[in-house]
Design a protein around this motif. Structure first.
Motif, short mmCIF file in Angstrom:
data_model
loop_
_atom_site.label_atom_id
_atom_site.label_comp_id
_atom_site.label_asym_id
_atom_site.label_seq_id
_atom_site.Cartn_x
_atom_site.Cartn_y
_atom_site.Cartn_z
N CYS A 62 0.83 -1.20 0.00
CA CYS A 62 0.00 0.00 0.00
C CYS A 62 0.87 1.25 0.00
O CYS A 62 0.59 2.21 -0.73
CB CYS A 62 -0.93 0.00 1.21
SG CYS A 62 -2.18 -1.29 1.17
N HIS A 63 1.93 1.24 0.80
CA HIS A 63 2.82 2.40 0.88
C HIS A 63 3.47 2.65 -0.48
O HIS A 63 3.59 3.80 -0.93
CB HIS A 63 3.88 2.18 1.96
CG HIS A 63 4.89 3.27 2.03
ND1 HIS A 63 4.60 4.52 2.54
CD2 HIS A 63 6.18 3.32 1.61
CE1 HIS A 63 5.67 5.27 2.44
NE2 HIS A 63 6.64 4.57 1.89
N LYS B 126 0.87 4.21 -2.85
CA LYS B 126 0.62 5.60 -2.49
C LYS B 126 1.76 6.49 -2.97
O LYS B 126 1.53 7.54 -3.58
CB LYS B 126 0.46 5.76 -0.97
CG LYS B 126 -0.87 5.29 -0.43
CD LYS B 126 -1.07 5.74 0.99
CE LYS B 126 -0.42 4.80 1.95
NZ LYS B 126 -0.79 5.08 3.37
N ARG B 127 2.96 6.06 -2.73
CA ARG B 127 4.15 6.84 -3.13
C ARG B 127 4.21 7.00 -4.66
O ARG B 127 4.53 8.08 -5.16
CB ARG B 127 5.39 6.16 -2.60
CG ARG B 127 6.64 6.91 -2.81
CD ARG B 127 7.44 6.90 -1.52
NE ARG B 127 8.71 7.55 -1.73
CZ ARG B 127 8.94 8.82 -1.43
NH1 ARG B 127 7.99 9.54 -0.90
NH2 ARG B 127 10.10 9.35 -1.64
N PHE C 268 1.72 7.05 -6.75
CA PHE C 268 0.73 8.04 -7.17
C PHE C 268 1.19 9.46 -6.83
O PHE C 268 1.04 10.37 -7.64
CB PHE C 268 -0.64 7.75 -6.56
CG PHE C 268 -1.40 6.71 -7.33
CD1 PHE C 268 -1.95 7.00 -8.55
CD2 PHE C 268 -1.56 5.44 -6.82
CE1 PHE C 268 -2.65 6.05 -9.28
CE2 PHE C 268 -2.25 4.47 -7.53
CZ PHE C 268 -2.79 4.78 -8.76
N TYR C 269 1.73 9.65 -5.64
CA TYR C 269 2.23 10.98 -5.27
C TYR C 269 3.31 11.44 -6.23
O TYR C 269 3.35 12.60 -6.63
CB TYR C 269 2.75 11.00 -3.84
CG TYR C 269 1.68 10.87 -2.79
CD1 TYR C 269 0.49 11.58 -2.86
CD2 TYR C 269 1.86 10.00 -1.71
CE1 TYR C 269 -0.50 11.45 -1.89
CE2 TYR C 269 0.88 9.87 -0.74
CZ TYR C 269 -0.29 10.60 -0.83
OH TYR C 269 -1.26 10.46 0.13
N SER D 9 -3.08 13.17 -6.05
CA SER D 9 -3.45 13.12 -4.63
C SER D 9 -4.60 12.13 -4.49
O SER D 9 -5.76 12.50 -4.63
CB SER D 9 -3.88 14.49 -4.12
OG SER D 9 -2.79 15.39 -4.19
N PRO D 10 -4.28 10.86 -4.25
CA PRO D 10 -5.34 9.84 -4.23
C PRO D 10 -6.21 9.93 -2.98
O PRO D 10 -5.76 10.36 -1.92
CB PRO D 10 -4.55 8.53 -4.23
CG PRO D 10 -3.25 8.87 -3.57
CD PRO D 10 -2.96 10.28 -3.97
N ILE E 80 -7.69 7.90 -0.15
CA ILE E 80 -7.22 6.66 0.45
C ILE E 80 -8.17 6.23 1.56
O ILE E 80 -8.53 7.03 2.43
CB ILE E 80 -5.80 6.83 1.02
CG1 ILE E 80 -4.85 7.20 -0.12
CG2 ILE E 80 -5.35 5.58 1.76
CD1 ILE E 80 -3.49 7.64 0.33
N GLU F 276 -8.23 3.54 4.48
CA GLU F 276 -7.46 2.57 5.26
C GLU F 276 -8.44 1.59 5.90
O GLU F 276 -9.16 1.94 6.83
CB GLU F 276 -6.64 3.27 6.34
CG GLU F 276 -5.65 4.28 5.80
CD GLU F 276 -4.39 3.64 5.25
OE1 GLU F 276 -4.17 2.43 5.47
OE2 GLU F 276 -3.63 4.37 4.58
N PRO G 129 -3.45 -3.38 -1.88
CA PRO G 129 -4.41 -2.33 -2.14
C PRO G 129 -5.26 -2.60 -3.39
O PRO G 129 -4.79 -3.22 -4.34
CB PRO G 129 -3.55 -1.10 -2.37
CG PRO G 129 -2.29 -1.63 -2.96
CD PRO G 129 -2.10 -2.96 -2.29
N VAL H 223 -7.05 -0.62 -6.31
CA VAL H 223 -6.90 0.71 -6.91
C VAL H 223 -8.02 0.96 -7.90
O VAL H 223 -8.28 0.15 -8.79
CB VAL H 223 -5.52 0.83 -7.60
CG1 VAL H 223 -5.37 2.20 -8.24
CG2 VAL H 223 -4.40 0.58 -6.61
#
Length: 75
Positions: free
Chosen positions: A2-3, A6-7, A9-10, A15-16, A18, A20, A43, A45
């Protein structure tokens, strides 16, 4: 994973939104639904409101250059 996603996409300038699952009261139910969609493990998506896949799918799309177009088309 997941991390990592996220990274990724950033780094693409996105800016997704999210969710949790471990911190959501409906997390277990959402996880069961995602597993039925074929997303195991998370994750999961979604891009432009459509289920795209899990981490492996997103990384493959990134590596073959398709992810950027998907994100651009989704706005």
């Amino acid at each position: 994973m997941c991390h990592v996603i996220k990274r990724l996409f950033y780094e693409q300038g996105v800016s997704p939104a999210i969710c949790e699952l471990g911190q959501d009261s409906m997390g277990k139910e959402m996880e069961s639904t995602l597993m039925r969609l074929g997303c195991n493990p998370v994750p999961a998506v979604f891009i432009g409101g459509k289920f795209v896949g899990s981490a492996n799918t997103i990384i493959t799309l990134y590596l073959n250059g398709s992810l950027k177009n998907l994100l651009k088309n989704a706005g």
